[in-house]
Design an enzyme around this catalytic site. Sequence first.
Site, PDB file in Angstrom:
ATOM      1  N   PHE A 160       0.832  -1.198   0.000  1.00 41.12           N
ATOM      2  CA  PHE A 160       0.000   0.000   0.000  1.00 41.12           C
ATOM      3  C   PHE A 160       0.869   1.251   0.000  1.00 41.12           C
ATOM      4  CE2 PHE A 160      -2.325  -3.235   2.395  1.00 41.12           C
ATOM      5  CZ  PHE A 160      -3.631  -3.128   1.943  1.00 41.12           C
ATOM      6  N   ASP A 161       0.459   2.245  -0.771  1.00 41.55           N
ATOM      7  CA  ASP A 161       0.936   3.593  -0.543  1.00 41.55           C
ATOM      8  C   ASP A 161       0.275   4.102   0.743  1.00 41.55           C
ATOM      9  OD1 ASP A 161       2.089   6.125  -0.966  1.00 41.55           O
ATOM     10  OD2 ASP A 161       0.339   6.809  -2.081  1.00 41.55           O
ATOM     11  N   GLY A 162       0.809   5.205   1.284  1.00 41.11           N
ATOM     12  CA  GLY A 162       0.266   5.728   2.530  1.00 41.11           C
ATOM     13  C   GLY A 162      -0.752   6.830   2.345  1.00 41.11           C
ATOM     14  N   ASP A 275      -2.327   6.084  -5.033  1.00 44.44           N
ATOM     15  CA  ASP A 275      -3.267   7.107  -5.477  1.00 44.44           C
ATOM     16  C   ASP A 275      -2.753   7.916  -6.663  1.00 44.44           C
ATOM     17  OD1 ASP A 275      -2.513  10.182  -3.980  1.00 44.44           O
ATOM     18  OD2 ASP A 275      -1.327   8.390  -3.646  1.00 44.44           O
TER      19      ASP A 275
END
Length: 307
Positions: A160-162, A275
């Site tokens: 995951f990106d944050g 995102d």
Amino acid sequence: MPVSLTDKLVVAISSRALFDFEEENRVFEAGDLRAYEALQRERLKVPARPGVAFPLIRKLLALNTDAHRVEVVILSRSDPISGLRAFSSCREHQLEIQRGVFTRGRPPYGYLKPLNASLFLSANQDDVRGALDAGFPAARVFPESATMAGRNAHEIRIAFDGDAVLFSDEAEVIFQRDGLETFISHERDNRELPLAPGPLRPLLDALYRLQKLADRNAQMRIRTALVTARSAPAHERAIRTLMAWDIEIDEAMFLGGLDKGPFLREFEPDFFFDDQIRHCESARTVTATGHVANGVANVANSAAHAS
């Protein structure tokens, strides 16, 4: 007693994300719904090839070996008869998927609420944006992504990106508006203040619950990673946020703007969520990738596209 999915990890997935329906989709996008439906009817007995999210779904369903922990539901704009092909393809590939909703062109994401879905995967950008705007965890898959199929057969790896994915975009707003130095100062000053949840927080919650159970099941384990452009000292707020949520991740990569692709190649995830399109474009050459069209970066991109 009525059946309930409240204690399950529920993944809703479009038929195009699960199977390779790209040829059929080109007919659908040409605007001739009747021609699309006719083509699907002609191919009812032709099993579809695995799509970009197929390896992830197969591994998630493997967590059901000793208990029913994961529910996968096909959620599709296809018509119900075309849904026959999706289900028959599931049987052919030995995927234990029993539920589906087919809306014949109508946006399907409203059904995520009664499904109690922790994730919606679709190749349709409008459906994903609609789901995110309505508060549901969702990502647009890139059908042309590479996959890590066949690697780490007994482990599910998800990265995951944050900011704007696991966390809200509040820090990203400051970075976009005021620049890197102000962002770093703000995050250092607020390092003990947890970030608000982002759209994929429910998925991480569900995975962590499953991870603790799956640790007892040697046949399939779960490994998670945070892969973020943050670097020290801004890293601290991200880690402290996860601590406040009482969630542990297995790996954290604070890359300070480095290309994420090579690091993902080493981690070998079954799926990666980000995102920002530029990170997704890099990642999809390595592994199956989902674009979470959330936050200020996507508002800016939408405005630029509209103009």
